[in-house]
Structure formats: structure tokens, C-alpha cells
Write a protein that holds these residues in place. Structure first.
Motif, PDB file in Angstrom:
ATOM      1  N   TRP A 174       0.787  -1.060   0.036  1.00 27.44           N
ATOM      2  CA  TRP A 174       0.044  -0.077  -0.056  1.00 27.44           C
ATOM      3  C   TRP A 174       0.708   1.144   0.071  1.00 27.44           C
ATOM      4  N   TYR A 178       0.865   3.639  -3.320  1.00 28.01           N
ATOM      5  CA  TYR A 178       0.426   5.074  -2.887  1.00 28.01           C
ATOM      6  C   TYR A 178       1.707   6.007  -3.401  1.00 28.01           C
ATOM      7  N   GLU A 181       1.960   6.661  -7.036  1.00 29.83           N
ATOM      8  CA  GLU A 181       1.184   7.760  -7.710  1.00 29.83           C
ATOM      9  C   GLU A 181       1.579   8.843  -7.186  1.00 29.83           C
ATOM     10  N   ARG A 182       1.842   9.045  -6.113  1.00 27.98           N
ATOM     11  CA  ARG A 182       2.253  10.406  -5.512  1.00 27.98           C
ATOM     12  C   ARG A 182       3.690  10.420  -5.209  1.00 27.98           C
ATOM     13  N   ALA A 237      -4.706  11.635   2.798  1.00 27.33           N
ATOM     14  CA  ALA A 237      -4.830  11.078   1.006  1.00 27.33           C
ATOM     15  C   ALA A 237      -4.594   9.335   1.151  1.00 27.33           C
ATOM     16  N   PHE A 238      -3.600   9.137   2.049  1.00 23.13           N
ATOM     17  CA  PHE A 238      -3.300   7.753   1.974  1.00 23.13           C
ATOM     18  C   PHE A 238      -4.416   7.005   2.366  1.00 23.13           C
ATOM     19  N   TYR A 241      -6.348   6.210  -0.389  1.00 21.78           N
ATOM     20  CA  TYR A 241      -5.979   5.312  -1.385  1.00 21.78           C
ATOM     21  C   TYR A 241      -6.186   4.009  -0.977  1.00 21.78           C
ATOM     22  N   ILE A 244      -9.485   2.846  -2.014  1.00 25.62           N
ATOM     23  CA  ILE A 244      -9.494   2.659  -3.465  1.00 25.62           C
ATOM     24  C   ILE A 244      -9.070   1.201  -3.771  1.00 25.62           C
ATOM     25  N   GLY A 250     -11.483   3.694  -8.386  1.00 27.00           N
ATOM     26  CA  GLY A 250     -10.431   4.469  -8.585  1.00 27.00           C
ATOM     27  C   GLY A 250     -10.830   5.732  -9.864  1.00 27.00           C
ATOM     28  N   PHE A 273      -8.602  12.332  -1.637  1.00 23.86           N
ATOM     29  CA  PHE A 273      -7.287  11.789  -2.779  1.00 23.86           C
ATOM     30  C   PHE A 273      -7.644  11.757  -4.022  1.00 23.86           C
ATOM     31  N   ALA A 277      -5.604  13.412  -7.036  1.00 23.65           N
ATOM     32  CA  ALA A 277      -5.137  12.548  -8.234  1.00 23.65           C
ATOM     33  C   ALA A 277      -5.943  13.303  -9.761  1.00 23.65           C
TER      34      ALA A 277
END
Length: 353
Positions: A174, A178, A181-182, A237-238, A241, A244, A250, A273, A277
Motif C-alpha cells: 500500500w 501510494y 502515484e504520488r 490522502a493515504f 488510497y 480505493i 479508481g 485523494f 489525483a
């Protein structure tokens, strides 16, 4: 001390191999980006034991030693941790956080490689490390005499380097997913207040905690761990994620119109989040000039405006987050897109700054 010229963790070993073997080096960097572990790994690569002295935990006599009589004369006996027969790596951690008297005690050890009559064995290396005063860490001004005795190297956090390390070190999927993506969330500047902030070290700590709990960890505990290791925005935000990942929900589904923005009150972290994104997707895919946009990009831009309307109806705050300028007040989205948004969504744009 600051420098516009920095090195990444991957570049550091080669630099130390050529520099630290001939002159003492001081490694500057923000808290939690891996200075200590990099030095220990470098020493191990040379087959040297790494002896760490933490400046904030030392008094001058811990370095100089205590006097002893030998043949009717007194001499200082350096501590056993320093006075060794075989070459080693002497790592002076938090050197610039130590008091002036301790820093003075380091002078001869750093420049002349000796304390009293004891001299470091041939092949030994001396490396210091510390945080910068701008990091809101405990850091005292380093005397010019000490500054001039060291070669100064400034380390920066690097996502690519950390990812390679994380993939072979078993970092929780995870966390790795994450940050893939970030990657800009790997590190954040230390805050001026006492709160958690994101660093490679804090992401590692979160990974260890997640491994300990297992994937069945409940959302409340996950939020507690994230808030205890990361900066507030990154922690939120985590959490989004992970939702998701668990529910296969998503941004692509929202873009395609197969799903709407999450609207439940307890999905606020997920909405936040997805908004971040979405902003990152717009920055990446929209060209600076509209005439450079392909038909597919124009179609995406049209869909993006509709998505902004839907998002703003759910949360004006999240809608504004998508089009907000950067920290310096400069727009991050192309002007042509913002003009169209301001025409269709004046309420959203009116207070975006």
C-alpha cells in the motif's frame, strides 16, 4: 547551511568513495531522508565497522578521555569506542547539534585524525552528518574553524532511489503503491509546529506497522497510524488510497463516467485523494496551449470540466483544490483550461486563490 547543488542517495556512495577516503565529509540533509543508514551501508561496503557518536549525547571528556598516569606523566586516555587498532568508519551524527565545547573537541579528530597521542588507524574514514537550521531541528551554528575542516555534501530525497530500495526491502505494497502515484509525497518540509510530517523514514515506519497489523486492519486504526507518521494532508490522502485499493474504486472509473465522485460523509478522505489525483492527471495531460491538444485531450478536457462541476457540488473545497495555484501563487493548470473553467464555473474560480 544551504546549497543549490545536491546529490541523491544513489550518487552518494561513489562520491564518498573518492572523497571520504582522503578528507572528512559532512553530510547535510533534512530529517528522515536516510543519512545515517547511507553512511552505515557505505562503511559496510568497504568492510569497515561503523562507530557512531551522537553529538547531542556527548560531553567533551567523552571524546578527549580522562587523564591517567604513565611513567610519572599524565596523559589523556581516549575512550575505547574511538581508540581502536583496526581501521573503521567514525560517524559523527548530529555533529552540528552538539554544544560549542563538544564541537571544539572534534577539531583535532576531524582535521588531524588524532586525539591526544592516539591516531586513527590508516584506512579509517571520518563522516559527519546533521540537519539544517531551516528544518526546525535542533541545530547550532557550526564554528567557521569546524566548517573549514570538512567537505560539505548536501543530500536530497529521491523517489527513484527510495523506490528501488523499497522494492527489495519489503515495504508494504500500500505504501509503495501510494507513493508510485504520488512520489511528491515521499518527503515534506518539517512544519513549524509539533506535528508529524512525511519522510522516507516515516513511510518506512508506517510500512512496518501495516505489516504488523496485516491487511485486515480496520479503517480507524489505519487512520491513527497514518496520522501518527505522516503529515496531515498525506495521511488523509493515504487513507483514501487504501479505500480505493480495497474497493477497486479508481479515478479512471470516474473519468469514464462509470462511477461518480464518492458522496458519503465517511468517504471524505477518499474524495480528497481522488481530487488530488485528478489535479495531478490534469497537470500531466493538459498541454500549455490549446492548439497543441489532440482530439482525445480536448475530449478529456471537456469531461474534466463536467467532473469539476460534479465535484464542486459535493465539496467546493475539493473543487478549488484541483485548480489551485502552487505555493508561490502561480497557476499549475494551463491558462486556456482555466479560462474555460472560469466561464463555466465562476463560483469555483472566484476564490481559488
Amino acid at each position: 547551511m544551504h546549497s543549490a547543488i545536491t546529490v541523491s542517495p544513489a550518487q552518494l556512495p561513489d562520491l564518498l568513495l573518492h572523497v571520504a577516503v582522503v578528507r572528512p565529509v559532512f553530510l547535510w540533509g533534512a530529517p528522515g531522508i536516510g543519512k545515517s543508514s547511507l553512511v552505515r551501508d557505505f562503511a559496510a561496503s568497504l568492510g569497515l565497522e561503523c562507530v557512531t557518536l551522537v553529538g547531542t549525547q556527548l560531553a567533551p571528556e567523552d571524546l578527549i578521555g580522562v587523564p591517567e598516569l604513565r611513567d610519572g606523566r599524565s596523559r589523556f586516555a581516549p575512550p575505547e569506542s574511538i581508540a581502536r587498532d583496526e581501521p573503521y568508519c567514525l560517524f559523527l551524527d548530529e555533529l552540528n547539534s552538539s554544544g560549542p565545547d563538544v564541537q571544539k573537541a572534534f577539531y583535532s579528530l576531524i582535521l588531524d585524525r588524532r586525539i591526544g597521542a592516539y591516531e586513527l588507524p590508516a584506512g579509517s574514514i571520518v563522516i559527519g552528518a546533521g540537519n539544517r537550521s531551516s528544518d526546525n531541528a535542533l541545530a547550532r551554528p557550526m564554528a567557521s574553524a569546524l566548517v573549514n575542516r570538512l567537505i560539505h555534501v548536501h543530500l536530497r530525497a529521491s523517489w527513484n532511489d527510495w523506490r528501488e530500495w523499497a522494492e527489495r526491502s519489503g515495504i508494504h505494497r500500500w505504501v509503495l503503491g501510494y507513493l508510485t502515484e504520488r512520489p511528491d509525497h515521499l518527503w515534506s518540509a518539517p512544519p513549524k509546529v509539533e506535528e508529524s510530517f512525511s519522510t522516507p523514514r516515516s513511510w518506512h515506519m508506517l510500512s512496518d506497522a501495516l505489516h504488523s497489523y496485516g491487511d485486515e486492519i480496520d479503517a480507524e486504526t489505519l487512520g491513527l497510524l497514518a496520522a501518527g507518521t505522516l503529515g496531515p494532508a498525506h495521511a488523509t490522502a493515504f487513507g483514501g488510497y487504501v479505500k480505493i485499493v480495497r474497493h477497486r474504486y479508481g479515478l479512471d472509473a470516474v473519468v469514464r463516467g462509470e462511477a461518480g465522485w464518492p458522496s458519503r460523509p465517511d468517504d471524505r478522505d477518499l474524495l480528497y485523494f481522488l481530487a488530488e489525483a485528478f489535479r495531478a492527471r490534469l497537470i500531466k495531460e493538459l498541454p500549455a496551449g490549446k492548439n497543441h491538444a489532440s482530439p482525445s485531450v480536448r475530449q478529456f478536457a471537456h469531461r474534466a470540466k463536467a467532473m469539476l462541476v460534479e465535484l464542486a457540488e459535493l465539496s467546493l473545497e475539493c473543487g478549488r483544490l484541483v485548480i489551485a495555484p502552487d505555493g508561490d501563487g502561480s497557476p499549475v493548470l494551463p491558462a486556456w483550461f482555466l479560462v474555460e473553467v472560469s466561464r463555466d464555473l465562476p463560483r469555483l474560480v472566484a476564490a481559488r486563490t
